[in-house]
Design a protein around this motif. Structure first.
Motif, mmCIF file in Angstrom:
data_model
loop_
_atom_site.group_PDB
_atom_site.id
_atom_site.type_symbol
_atom_site.label_atom_id
_atom_site.label_comp_id
_atom_site.label_asym_id
_atom_site.label_seq_id
_atom_site.Cartn_x
_atom_site.Cartn_y
_atom_site.Cartn_z
ATOM 1 N N VAL A 305 20.515 72.259 22.043
ATOM 2 C CA VAL A 305 20.431 70.815 22.116
ATOM 3 C C VAL A 305 19.581 70.691 23.471
ATOM 4 O O VAL A 305 18.797 69.685 23.473
ATOM 5 N N GLY A 306 19.794 71.526 24.419
ATOM 6 C CA GLY A 306 19.218 71.297 25.886
ATOM 7 C C GLY A 306 17.481 71.430 25.619
ATOM 8 O O GLY A 306 16.699 70.488 26.077
ATOM 9 N N PHE A 307 16.970 72.450 24.907
ATOM 10 C CA PHE A 307 15.794 72.600 24.409
ATOM 11 C C PHE A 307 15.204 71.543 23.779
ATOM 12 O O PHE A 307 13.959 71.029 23.891
ATOM 13 N N ALA A 308 15.926 71.074 22.703
ATOM 14 C CA ALA A 308 15.498 69.773 21.856
ATOM 15 C C ALA A 308 15.222 68.827 22.499
ATOM 16 O O ALA A 308 14.426 68.014 22.336
ATOM 17 N N ALA A 309 16.230 68.518 23.680
ATOM 18 C CA ALA A 309 16.184 67.397 24.570
ATOM 19 C C ALA A 309 14.718 67.520 25.458
ATOM 20 O O ALA A 309 13.996 66.465 25.638
ATOM 21 N N MET A 310 14.527 68.878 25.988
ATOM 22 C CA MET A 310 13.315 68.851 26.488
ATOM 23 C C MET A 310 11.934 68.556 25.694
ATOM 24 O O MET A 310 11.071 67.855 26.290
ATOM 25 N N LEU A 311 12.037 68.944 24.556
ATOM 26 C CA LEU A 311 10.865 68.772 23.681
ATOM 27 C C LEU A 311 10.782 67.216 23.169
ATOM 28 O O LEU A 311 9.344 66.824 23.382
ATOM 29 N N LEU A 312 11.882 66.517 23.167
ATOM 30 C CA LEU A 312 11.567 65.163 22.927
ATOM 31 C C LEU A 312 11.134 64.354 24.138
ATOM 32 O O LEU A 312 10.374 63.417 23.902
ATOM 33 N N PHE A 313 11.542 64.872 25.257
ATOM 34 C CA PHE A 313 11.057 64.292 26.564
ATOM 35 C C PHE A 313 9.380 64.497 26.683
ATOM 36 O O PHE A 313 8.636 63.544 26.908
ATOM 37 N N PRO A 318 4.214 59.723 26.407
ATOM 38 C CA PRO A 318 3.331 58.681 26.678
ATOM 39 C C PRO A 318 4.121 57.320 26.309
ATOM 40 O O PRO A 318 3.575 56.254 26.948
ATOM 41 N N PHE A 319 5.413 57.166 25.777
ATOM 42 C CA PHE A 319 6.034 55.705 25.790
ATOM 43 C C PHE A 319 6.723 55.730 27.109
ATOM 44 O O PHE A 319 7.235 54.475 27.349
ATOM 45 N N LEU A 320 7.414 56.754 27.645
ATOM 46 C CA LEU A 320 7.995 56.482 28.778
ATOM 47 C C LEU A 320 7.269 55.998 30.053
ATOM 48 O O LEU A 320 7.789 55.531 30.764
ATOM 49 N N ASP A 321 5.745 56.359 30.071
ATOM 50 C CA ASP A 321 4.948 56.211 31.148
ATOM 51 C C ASP A 321 3.562 55.332 30.584
ATOM 52 O O ASP A 321 2.636 56.352 30.500
ATOM 53 N N PRO A 322 3.679 54.454 29.702
ATOM 54 C CA PRO A 322 2.366 53.745 29.142
ATOM 55 C C PRO A 322 1.416 53.369 30.584
ATOM 56 O O PRO A 322 1.694 53.338 31.667
ATOM 57 N N PRO A 323 0.190 52.974 29.964
ATOM 58 C CA PRO A 323 -0.725 52.353 31.133
ATOM 59 C C PRO A 323 -0.025 51.276 31.653
ATOM 60 O O PRO A 323 0.558 50.508 31.069
ATOM 61 N N GLY A 324 -0.186 50.917 32.907
ATOM 62 C CA GLY A 324 0.243 49.677 33.491
ATOM 63 C C GLY A 324 1.573 49.885 34.150
ATOM 64 O O GLY A 324 2.270 48.998 34.609
ATOM 65 N N SER A 325 1.960 51.339 33.831
ATOM 66 C CA SER A 325 3.484 51.345 34.261
ATOM 67 C C SER A 325 3.800 51.219 35.827
ATOM 68 O O SER A 325 2.689 51.306 36.729
ATOM 69 N N SER A 326 4.642 50.860 36.578
ATOM 70 C CA SER A 326 4.810 50.591 37.813
ATOM 71 C C SER A 326 4.827 51.846 38.476
ATOM 72 O O SER A 326 5.308 53.072 37.727
ATOM 73 N N ARG A 327 4.711 52.204 39.589
ATOM 74 C CA ARG A 327 4.519 53.290 40.643
ATOM 75 C C ARG A 327 6.150 54.093 40.552
ATOM 76 O O ARG A 327 5.991 55.282 40.310
ATOM 77 N N PHE A 328 6.960 53.146 40.395
ATOM 78 C CA PHE A 328 8.276 53.936 40.562
ATOM 79 C C PHE A 328 8.738 54.564 39.073
ATOM 80 O O PHE A 328 9.065 55.545 38.808
ATOM 81 N N ARG A 329 8.074 53.986 37.998
ATOM 82 C CA ARG A 329 8.421 54.266 36.731
ATOM 83 C C ARG A 329 7.859 55.759 36.588
ATOM 84 O O ARG A 329 8.024 56.647 36.058
#
Length: 360
Positions: A305-313, A318-329
């Motif tokens: 499960v842990g390695f599956a979570a790493m793969l999903l991350f 690309p969706f967690l940090d799209p263009p135009g994201s804030s510096r904090f994100r």
């Protein structure tokens, strides 16, 4: 030269050179990391050539596999060196892909419109690791046999599909002659051709979208970067790196030969100190640590499960940090990726030290 003119008339070499001169490579303080992809391509070529040479003498199957590998080492001219070159190039290729993937992550090369480029890179990394794993058991020596069993335990812990995939790969409930033949088919036919298709798609996407540079792609940025043509300026550096890498690889393969251990005995207990190669040691150590707190198969499932979570991350970057994201994100995503990278490094070193201590 007459020969070059003859080839140009038939192959259109001038058109290829024109494309190379038209293609621009950004020049900035991180430009050095662009060479990682070309170096990985060179190491993959070494794997193909040495693998074909070994294929001429290798015989899959429980009765012939170990004897054929021993014959390669002891009887075939330069067989020991070719086999060592194949193994060391595999180590170097995986290390190169890890570094290349990490630099692509921190340079945010996963952002729009390069999502598919990022995903094909992840798929290639997974295929190369699967290729390495499928080559473990082929010599059918003691280390390869039991290390493969350990790796299959980790695979079986993957949620939903892990146990089913393990049974399909094994061809039953145990590692047998059928397993060796299936691994051989994967190692020399299915996975290499799939990897070739992925490499072609990845290179085409890089050519289509270009190389990622923040300064070029921030709207209104005044820090426009210099560029240089791919041919011949960039390729001079690439060729120098290739020649240097080949020289080091040839020397290391000769100085650190890849030996074959005693034939595997499936009825004997797992010998002390047996462990997977370094690129799977992190998962191996995670299973060992989880086994101290969770009973039986629960530890393997937790690691899966842990390695599956790493793969999903990685897939979702690309969706967690799209263009135009804030510096904090962006900072949070980079911290998460950095934490996972350091965690795997710590587990790998820890696993190596533990295995050496147990063996000694």
């Amino acid at each position: 030269m007459p020969l070059l003119r003859w080839l140009d008339q038939r192959l259109g070499l001038e058109a290829l050179r024109a494309v190379g001169r038209h293609k621009e490579i950004p020049v900035h303080r991180h430009s050095l990391w662009y060479y990682g992809g070309g170096l990985a391509l060179l190491l993959l070529g070494v794997q193909v050539v040495t693998g074909l040479l070994l294929l001429m003498y290798y015989h899959p199957g429980s009765a012939e596999a170990h004897a054929s590998v021993t014959n390669i080492i002891e009887e075939v001219p330069h067989g020991q060196w070719i086999r060592s070159l194949h193994a060391r190039a595999a180590d170097a290729l995986i290390l190169c892909l890890v570094v290349h993937g990490a630099t692509a992550f921190f340079m945010r090369a996963y952002q729009r419109p390069r999502e598919v480029t990022w995903w094909t890179g992840l798929a290639m990394m997974g295929l190369v690791l699967t290729l390495a794993f499928s080559g473990y058991v082929l010599p059918l020596d003691e280390r390869g046999f039991f290390a493969t069993q350990i790796g299959l335990q980790l695979l079986a812990g993957v949620p939903a599909l892990g146990e089913w995939i393990t049974n399909v790969v094994l061809g039953g409930s145990e590692l047998t002659d059928v397993t060796v033949r299936r691994f051989f088919a994967l190692h020399v036919a299915v996975l290499p051709w799939t990897l070739v298709l992925l490499v072609g798609a990845h290179l085409w996407l890089i050519q289509h979208h270009g190389l990622r540079t923040d300064a070029h792609e921030r709207p209104g940025s005044s820090a426009m970067l210099r560029s240089r043509p791919f041919w011949p300026e960039y390729m001079r550096g690439e060729l120098f790196l290739w020649l240097t890498a080949l020289s080091v690889l040839f020397v290391v393969a000769a100085a650190v030969p890849q030996h074959v251990g005693p034939p595997a005995d499936p009825l004997s207990p797992t010998p002390l100190g047996i462990h997977p190669e370094w690129y799977f040691l992190g998962g191996f150590q995670a299973i060992r640590l989880a086994g101290k707190w969770l009973p039986g198969a629960a530890s393997e499932a937790a690691v899966g499960v842990g390695f599956a979570a790493m793969l999903l991350f990685a897939l979702a970057a690309p969706f967690l940090d799209p263009p135009g994201s804030s510096r904090f994100r962006t900072f949070l995503v980079r911290c998460a990726g950095g934490f996972l990278l350091v965690l795997m490094l710590v587990l790998t070193v820890w696993g190596y030290v533990s295995a050496r201590t147990q063996a000694g």
